[in-house]
Design a protein around this motif. Structure first.
Motif, PDB file in Angstrom:
ATOM      1  N   LEU A 145     -73.217  28.298 -56.000  1.00 23.11           N
ATOM      2  CA  LEU A 145     -71.863  28.837 -55.925  1.00 23.11           C
ATOM      3  C   LEU A 145     -71.935  30.149 -55.164  1.00 23.11           C
ATOM      4  O   LEU A 145     -72.762  31.009 -55.458  1.00 23.11           O
ATOM      5  N   CYS A 146     -71.091  30.277 -54.147  1.00 25.89           N
ATOM      6  CA  CYS A 146     -70.969  31.520 -53.380  1.00 25.89           C
ATOM      7  C   CYS A 146     -69.617  32.143 -53.701  1.00 25.89           C
ATOM      8  O   CYS A 146     -68.632  31.434 -53.742  1.00 25.89           O
ATOM      9  N   ARG A 147     -69.483  33.372 -53.880  1.00 28.78           N
ATOM     10  CA  ARG A 147     -70.562  34.290 -54.037  1.00 28.78           C
ATOM     11  C   ARG A 147     -70.160  35.365 -55.016  1.00 28.78           C
ATOM     12  O   ARG A 147     -68.973  35.610 -55.254  1.00 28.78           O
ATOM     13  N   GLY A 148     -71.183  36.048 -55.547  1.00 28.67           N
ATOM     14  CA  GLY A 148     -70.988  37.272 -56.294  1.00 28.67           C
ATOM     15  C   GLY A 148     -71.465  38.442 -55.447  1.00 28.67           C
ATOM     16  O   GLY A 148     -71.760  38.305 -54.266  1.00 28.67           O
ATOM     17  N   GLY A 149     -71.551  39.603 -56.085  1.00 28.03           N
ATOM     18  CA  GLY A 149     -72.055  40.777 -55.382  1.00 28.03           C
ATOM     19  C   GLY A 149     -70.980  41.780 -55.067  1.00 28.03           C
ATOM     20  O   GLY A 149     -70.117  42.062 -55.879  1.00 28.03           O
ATOM     21  N   PHE A 150     -71.044  42.365 -53.847  1.00 23.45           N
ATOM     22  CA  PHE A 150     -70.144  43.431 -53.398  1.00 23.45           C
ATOM     23  C   PHE A 150     -70.030  44.509 -54.474  1.00 23.45           C
ATOM     24  O   PHE A 150     -68.970  44.786 -55.011  1.00 23.45           O
ATOM     25  N   PHE A 151     -71.182  45.108 -54.742  1.00 24.73           N
ATOM     26  CA  PHE A 151     -71.333  45.994 -55.888  1.00 24.73           C
ATOM     27  C   PHE A 151     -70.719  47.377 -55.695  1.00 24.73           C
ATOM     28  O   PHE A 151     -70.759  48.191 -56.617  1.00 24.73           O
ATOM     29  N   THR A 152     -70.162  47.651 -54.510  1.00 28.69           N
ATOM     30  CA  THR A 152     -69.446  48.912 -54.325  1.00 28.69           C
ATOM     31  C   THR A 152     -67.940  48.732 -54.499  1.00 28.69           C
ATOM     32  O   THR A 152     -67.195  49.710 -54.457  1.00 28.69           O
ATOM     33  N   ARG A 161     -78.854  35.139 -67.846  1.00 31.17           N
ATOM     34  CA  ARG A 161     -79.870  34.458 -68.653  1.00 31.17           C
ATOM     35  C   ARG A 161     -79.218  33.690 -69.797  1.00 31.17           C
ATOM     36  O   ARG A 161     -79.593  32.543 -70.091  1.00 31.17           O
ATOM     37  N   ALA A 162     -78.223  34.280 -70.415  1.00 31.78           N
ATOM     38  CA  ALA A 162     -77.594  33.668 -71.588  1.00 31.78           C
ATOM     39  C   ALA A 162     -76.894  32.360 -71.253  1.00 31.78           C
ATOM     40  O   ALA A 162     -76.876  31.435 -72.078  1.00 31.78           O
ATOM     41  N   VAL A 163     -76.317  32.263 -70.063  1.00 29.23           N
ATOM     42  CA  VAL A 163     -75.576  31.040 -69.709  1.00 29.23           C
ATOM     43  C   VAL A 163     -76.364  30.124 -68.782  1.00 29.23           C
ATOM     44  O   VAL A 163     -75.868  29.073 -68.372  1.00 29.23           O
ATOM     45  N   GLY A 164     -77.588  30.497 -68.432  1.00 31.54           N
ATOM     46  CA  GLY A 164     -78.450  29.621 -67.656  1.00 31.54           C
ATOM     47  C   GLY A 164     -78.149  29.562 -66.172  1.00 31.54           C
ATOM     48  O   GLY A 164     -78.367  28.527 -65.532  1.00 31.54           O
ATOM     49  N   VAL A 165     -77.663  30.673 -65.615  1.00 28.36           N
ATOM     50  CA  VAL A 165     -77.390  30.750 -64.179  1.00 28.36           C
ATOM     51  C   VAL A 165     -78.400  31.691 -63.533  1.00 28.36           C
ATOM     52  O   VAL A 165     -78.641  32.791 -64.030  1.00 28.36           O
ATOM     53  N   ARG A 166     -78.974  31.257 -62.428  1.00 34.59           N
ATOM     54  CA  ARG A 166     -79.943  32.074 -61.708  1.00 34.59           C
ATOM     55  C   ARG A 166     -79.241  32.861 -60.603  1.00 34.59           C
ATOM     56  O   ARG A 166     -78.448  32.297 -59.841  1.00 34.59           O
ATOM     57  N   LEU A 167     -79.512  34.131 -60.517  1.00 34.06           N
ATOM     58  CA  LEU A 167     -78.940  34.989 -59.487  1.00 34.06           C
ATOM     59  C   LEU A 167     -79.840  34.947 -58.260  1.00 34.06           C
ATOM     60  O   LEU A 167     -81.059  35.110 -58.370  1.00 34.06           O
ATOM     61  N   ARG A 214     -89.762  32.575 -56.325  1.00 35.48           N
ATOM     62  CA  ARG A 214     -88.502  33.314 -56.186  1.00 35.48           C
ATOM     63  C   ARG A 214     -87.467  32.639 -55.304  1.00 35.48           C
ATOM     64  O   ARG A 214     -86.336  33.112 -55.220  1.00 35.48           O
ATOM     65  N   ILE A 215     -87.810  31.573 -54.587  1.00 33.27           N
ATOM     66  CA  ILE A 215     -86.830  30.958 -53.694  1.00 33.27           C
ATOM     67  C   ILE A 215     -85.866  30.118 -54.536  1.00 33.27           C
ATOM     68  O   ILE A 215     -86.216  29.076 -55.070  1.00 33.27           O
ATOM     69  N   ALA A 216     -84.636  30.623 -54.637  1.00 31.84           N
ATOM     70  CA  ALA A 216     -83.633  29.968 -55.474  1.00 31.84           C
ATOM     71  C   ALA A 216     -82.661  29.122 -54.665  1.00 31.84           C
ATOM     72  O   ALA A 216     -82.017  28.224 -55.209  1.00 31.84           O
ATOM     73  N   CYS A 217     -82.537  29.428 -53.380  1.00 25.30           N
ATOM     74  CA  CYS A 217     -81.546  28.758 -52.549  1.00 25.30           C
ATOM     75  C   CYS A 217     -82.014  28.819 -51.101  1.00 25.30           C
ATOM     76  O   CYS A 217     -82.529  29.852 -50.656  1.00 25.30           O
ATOM     77  N   PHE A 218     -81.850  27.707 -50.371  1.00 28.23           N
ATOM     78  CA  PHE A 218     -82.234  27.662 -48.962  1.00 28.23           C
ATOM     79  C   PHE A 218     -81.059  27.142 -48.162  1.00 28.23           C
ATOM     80  O   PHE A 218     -80.570  26.030 -48.397  1.00 28.23           O
ATOM     81  N   GLN A 219     -80.577  27.961 -47.225  1.00 28.70           N
ATOM     82  CA  GLN A 219     -79.417  27.625 -46.410  1.00 28.70           C
ATOM     83  C   GLN A 219     -79.791  27.688 -44.936  1.00 28.70           C
ATOM     84  O   GLN A 219     -80.525  28.591 -44.520  1.00 28.70           O
ATOM     85  N   VAL A 220     -79.279  26.748 -44.158  1.00 29.47           N
ATOM     86  CA  VAL A 220     -79.598  26.720 -42.739  1.00 29.47           C
ATOM     87  C   VAL A 220     -78.324  26.754 -41.906  1.00 29.47           C
ATOM     88  O   VAL A 220     -77.305  26.149 -42.255  1.00 29.47           O
ATOM     89  N   ALA A 221     -78.422  27.491 -40.814  1.00 29.62           N
ATOM     90  CA  ALA A 221     -77.404  27.527 -39.764  1.00 29.62           C
ATOM     91  C   ALA A 221     -78.093  28.062 -38.524  1.00 29.62           C
ATOM     92  O   ALA A 221     -79.099  28.759 -38.609  1.00 29.62           O
ATOM     93  N   PRO A 263     -76.628  25.786 -60.636  1.00 33.89           N
ATOM     94  CA  PRO A 263     -77.776  26.506 -61.170  1.00 33.89           C
ATOM     95  C   PRO A 263     -77.947  27.890 -60.571  1.00 33.89           C
ATOM     96  O   PRO A 263     -78.660  28.714 -61.134  1.00 33.89           O
ATOM     97  N   VAL A 264     -77.283  28.153 -59.422  1.00 30.28           N
ATOM     98  CA  VAL A 264     -77.518  29.372 -58.659  1.00 30.28           C
ATOM     99  C   VAL A 264     -76.188  30.012 -58.278  1.00 30.28           C
ATOM    100  O   VAL A 264     -75.274  29.331 -57.800  1.00 30.28           O
ATOM    101  N   LEU A 265     -76.100  31.333 -58.469  1.00 28.02           N
ATOM    102  CA  LEU A 265     -75.005  32.140 -57.938  1.00 28.02           C
ATOM    103  C   LEU A 265     -75.576  33.036 -56.852  1.00 28.02           C
ATOM    104  O   LEU A 265     -76.465  33.848 -57.105  1.00 28.02           O
TER     105      LEU A 265
END
Length: 270
Positions: free
Chosen positions: A63-70, A126-132, A193-200, A91-93
């Motif tokens: 799932l995209c995306r989280g972040g933008f911490f500012t 961790r509690a809900v089983g989603v990997r960042l 540590r590789i949780a997601c692999f995207q190609v373009a 499984p991955v955010l």
């Protein structure tokens, strides 16, 4: 057509194809995975999207995306994103960190802020089983979109947490230029540590809106198969998402883009 067992269509590639139609199209084409985007999921409805994916037998690969911490309200938005990923069975955010705070020139400080913010999210993930998955973006985006500019930057933060909770997203569009990326991929693989692999692909010249400069596999200058072989050698066996942002691609019928994407994936990635 070839080996599509790991192929996943990232929803960004067919941005104007409605979510329900994208899911149905993937299922009809024999595609097993789909990467979803929060804005498009919201248009369709979270519960409806989750139900459609389950009924179609698709795996949500990210799932995209989280972040933008500012950004104001970043914490609440990211907690919602984690919950949305869990509801969708993703499984991955993927996390895009955000750029410098307004008026700031302190890149090191901004990266520390990203690390602190991710640490705040770890218990809930961790509690809900989603990997960042921390995604580094090309350095040209550092000021306004992502101060995490190299795979090494991302790993420095991820390695502060358990590997099953925080990993990295490897995106060829953002990393192809870096001659140190191969060593960093090995480092990422050694730590799981590789949780997601995207190609373009990288298209030259870039369009005026550089965010929209991604090409379908084989359209540009990136050694896509070399990347796939490197992540494989690093121990990654998960999905390979094709994630393209380009106006010319978006303007075409979604099913047509899906078929070409699958063909190009086999020719240039698998």
């Amino acid at each position: 057509m070839g080996d599509l067992s790991r192929f996943s269509l990232n929803q960004a590639t067919t941005k104007r194809w409605p979510t329900a139609d994208t899911i149905a199209g993937c299922a009809a084409a024999g595609v097993s995975g789909i990467g979803l985007w929060r804005d498009q999921v919201a248009e369709c409805g979270l519960e409806r999207t989750a139900a459609l994916v389950r009924e179609a037998g698709l795996a949500v690969t990210s799932l995209c995306r989280g972040g933008f911490f500012t950004a104001e309200g970043w914490r609440e938005d990211n907690l919602r994103a984690i919950d949305e990923a869990a509801a969708l069975g993703a499984p991955v955010l993927v996390l895009v960190s955000g750029g410098l705070p307004d008026g700031s020139r302190d890149v090191d400080g901004a990266r520390r802020r990203v690390a602190d913010a991710i640490a705040e999210l770890v218990p809930h993930a961790r509690a809900v089983g989603v990997r960042l998955a921390i995604e580094p973006l090309h350095p040209m985006f550092a000021s306004d979109r992502c101060v995490i500019a190299t795979l090494g930057n991302a790993l420095d933060i991820a390695e502060q947490h358990p590997a099953d909770v925080v990993g990295v997203a490897v995106d060829t569009y953002h990393l192809w230029w870096d001659d140190g990326v191969w060593a960093q991929l090995a480092r990422a693989g050694a730590g799981g540590r590789i949780a997601c692999f995207q190609v373009a692909d990288w298209i030259t010249p870039l369009p005026e809106g550089v965010l929209l400069g991604r090409g379908l596999p084989g359209a540009g200058c990136v050694e896509l198969r070399r990347f796939r072989e490197a992540v494989d050698a690093a121990g990654y066996t998960g999905p390979v998402e094709v994630e393209v942002f380009h106006e010319d691609v978006w303007s075409r019928p979604g099913i047509e883009v899906l078929q070409e994407t699958m063909r190009r994936y086999v020719e240039h990635v698998a």
